[in-house]
Design an enzyme around this catalytic site. Sequence first.
Site, PDB file in Angstrom:
ATOM      1  N   TYR A   6      49.533  50.968  64.439  1.00 10.03           N
ATOM      2  CA  TYR A   6      49.413  49.909  63.435  1.00 10.03           C
ATOM      3  C   TYR A   6      47.970  49.390  63.392  1.00 10.03           C
ATOM      4  O   TYR A   6      47.377  49.256  62.316  1.00 10.03           O
ATOM      5  CB  TYR A   6      50.377  48.788  63.801  1.00 10.03           C
ATOM      6  CG  TYR A   6      50.407  47.619  62.842  1.00 10.03           C
ATOM      7  CD1 TYR A   6      51.127  47.680  61.659  1.00 10.03           C
ATOM      8  CD2 TYR A   6      49.715  46.447  63.128  1.00 10.03           C
ATOM      9  CE1 TYR A   6      51.167  46.604  60.790  1.00 10.03           C
ATOM     10  CE2 TYR A   6      49.749  45.368  62.264  1.00 10.03           C
ATOM     11  CZ  TYR A   6      50.479  45.448  61.102  1.00 10.03           C
ATOM     12  OH  TYR A   6      50.511  44.382  60.239  1.00 10.03           O
ATOM     13  N   SER A  47      45.325  42.968  58.492  1.00 10.70           N
ATOM     14  CA  SER A  47      45.830  42.251  59.667  1.00 10.70           C
ATOM     15  C   SER A  47      44.675  41.966  60.622  1.00 10.70           C
ATOM     16  O   SER A  47      43.697  42.718  60.662  1.00 10.70           O
ATOM     17  CB  SER A  47      46.866  43.101  60.395  1.00 10.70           C
ATOM     18  OG  SER A  47      47.193  42.519  61.651  1.00 10.70           O
TER      19      SER A  47
HETATM   20  N1  LIG Z   1      54.486  39.672  59.475  1.00 12.88           N
HETATM   21  C1  LIG Z   1      53.317  39.578  60.053  1.00 12.88           C
HETATM   22  O1  LIG Z   1      53.167  38.902  61.094  1.00 12.88           O
HETATM   23  C2  LIG Z   1      52.108  40.239  59.461  1.00 12.88           C
HETATM   24  C3  LIG Z   1      50.853  39.941  60.025  1.00 12.88           C
HETATM   25  C4  LIG Z   1      49.725  40.538  59.508  1.00 12.88           C
HETATM   26  C5  LIG Z   1      49.846  41.417  58.441  1.00 12.88           C
HETATM   27  N2  LIG Z   1      51.075  41.712  57.922  1.00 12.88           N
HETATM   28  C6  LIG Z   1      51.124  42.660  56.817  1.00 12.88           C
HETATM   29  O2  LIG Z   1      51.835  42.108  55.722  1.00 12.88           O
HETATM   30  C7  LIG Z   1      52.367  43.163  54.922  1.00 12.88           C
HETATM   31  C8  LIG Z   1      53.827  42.884  54.605  1.00 12.88           C
HETATM   32  O3  LIG Z   1      54.576  42.929  55.824  1.00 12.88           O
HETATM   33  P1  LIG Z   1      55.814  41.972  56.151  1.00 12.88           P
HETATM   34  O4  LIG Z   1      55.481  41.256  57.390  1.00 12.88           O
HETATM   35  O5  LIG Z   1      56.242  41.222  54.933  1.00 12.88           O
HETATM   36  O6  LIG Z   1      56.912  43.063  56.575  1.00 12.88           O
HETATM   37  P2  LIG Z   1      58.207  43.560  55.807  1.00 12.88           P
HETATM   38  O7  LIG Z   1      58.794  44.622  56.675  1.00 12.88           O
HETATM   39  O8  LIG Z   1      59.069  42.396  55.466  1.00 12.88           O
HETATM   40  O9  LIG Z   1      57.600  44.213  54.487  1.00 12.88           O
HETATM   41  C9  LIG Z   1      57.060  45.517  54.446  1.00 12.88           C
HETATM   42  C10 LIG Z   1      57.702  46.241  53.265  1.00 12.88           C
HETATM   43  O10 LIG Z   1      57.082  47.533  53.142  1.00 12.88           O
HETATM   44  C11 LIG Z   1      58.126  48.431  52.764  1.00 12.88           C
HETATM   45  N3  LIG Z   1      57.769  49.804  53.081  1.00 12.88           N
HETATM   46  C12 LIG Z   1      57.776  50.384  54.311  1.00 12.88           C
HETATM   47  N4  LIG Z   1      57.449  51.674  54.184  1.00 12.88           N
HETATM   48  C13 LIG Z   1      57.232  51.911  52.874  1.00 12.88           C
HETATM   49  C14 LIG Z   1      56.878  53.057  52.130  1.00 12.88           C
HETATM   50  N5  LIG Z   1      56.681  54.256  52.713  1.00 12.88           N
HETATM   51  N6  LIG Z   1      56.746  52.954  50.789  1.00 12.88           N
HETATM   52  C15 LIG Z   1      56.958  51.761  50.179  1.00 12.88           C
HETATM   53  N7  LIG Z   1      57.305  50.635  50.820  1.00 12.88           N
HETATM   54  C16 LIG Z   1      57.447  50.714  52.167  1.00 12.88           C
HETATM   55  C17 LIG Z   1      59.340  47.965  53.549  1.00 12.88           C
HETATM   56  O11 LIG Z   1      60.554  48.464  52.996  1.00 12.88           O
HETATM   57  C18 LIG Z   1      59.207  46.464  53.463  1.00 12.88           C
HETATM   58  O12 LIG Z   1      59.953  45.943  52.373  1.00 12.88           O
HETATM   59  C19 LIG Z   1      52.140  44.445  55.721  1.00 12.88           C
HETATM   60  O13 LIG Z   1      51.018  45.117  55.210  1.00 12.88           O
HETATM   61  C20 LIG Z   1      51.878  43.949  57.117  1.00 12.88           C
HETATM   62  O14 LIG Z   1      51.107  44.852  57.866  1.00 12.88           O
HETATM   63  C21 LIG Z   1      52.212  41.131  58.411  1.00 12.88           C
END
Ligand SMILES: NC(=O)c1ccc[n+]([C@@H]2O[C@H](COP(=O)([O-])OP(=O)(O)OC[C@H]3O[C@@H](n4cnc5c(N)ncnc54)[C@H](O)[C@@H]3O)[C@@H](O)[C@H]2O)c1
Length: 266
Positions: A159, A146
Amino acid sequence: MSTTPRQQAVAIISGACGDIGRAIALELARRGVGMGLADILPADRTEALLNEVRALEVPVRYDQVDVSDAQAVQRWVGTVEGDIGGPNLVVAAAATVTLAGAMKVTEEQWKRELDVNLTGSFLTARAGAASMLAARREGRIVFVGSWAAHSPHTNLPAYSVSKAGVRMLCKCMALELASSGILVNEVAPGYVDAGLSAVVFRENPGAREQAAARVPVGRLMSAQDVARQVAYLCLDSSPHTTGSTLLMDGGLSLGQGPNAPGGPAT
Ligand SMILES: NC(=O)c1ccc[n+]([C@@H]2O[C@H](COP(=O)([O-])OP(=O)(O)OC[C@H]3O[C@@H](n4cnc5c(N)ncnc54)[C@H](O)[C@@H]3O)[C@@H](O)[C@H]2O)c1
């Protein structure tokens, strides 16, 4: 490693039930990659995704795994090896977020976030790399990081720290694994109109529009935008690209401080 023909490549993807994880799974499946998916959510949450992947005629399985549990991650990778094949691609996307500043976040929340986001990414990458090393397979590891890794977010200290840790983990593993033909990189998205951000947008009226207005390129990105960059690092990037961060924040990092929208002109 060059782009491989259908079903030759096998990926393990954590956080596969999330918006970005799901988009990554489908993007890689479209490119013929078989896969072992994992998330902490129960299997019945994945039927639609599994059917979409199967329709692309690649092998897929799902395991319910808490990525902060080393033994569970190890079991998952072993099961994928036996069922689908040894992985040569690892995508660590599982994460969780707590909206609480440093003075409000509880020790429990802090610890859980580092356990899942940082230690979970480490355990996933290490188990995948161990499988590659044991079979002398070359491959690629991609961390979903991120822009919060380098841009302080006062409402997301746990985070941000976890993602800063992932960035250094990426560099350390890239150096350690380079001579074995395993390339390790990070994608660092800014504001994605999905997943963790979508929850924040839903709960805070106007937050989505405010976020979009802060992005110099003028729009939020989609989960699909992120998935395409992950697929690029998995299948198409240079064999010399390792230890790098593919920043995809629409210029957010450039527009901070005096250059922030509404900030002083000089
Ligand atoms: N959405 C954003 O704006 C954004 C921005 C930058 C980075 N990210 C990164 O993208 C990645 C995906 O995030 P997202 O936005 O799709 O969110 P999301 O919540 O839709 O997906 C995250 C997934 O991780 C799973 N998870 C949580 N804890 C867990 C555990 N202990 N073991 C296994 N799985 C687990 C959740 O159940 C969920 O399905 C993450 O690494 C997040 O930090 C997201």
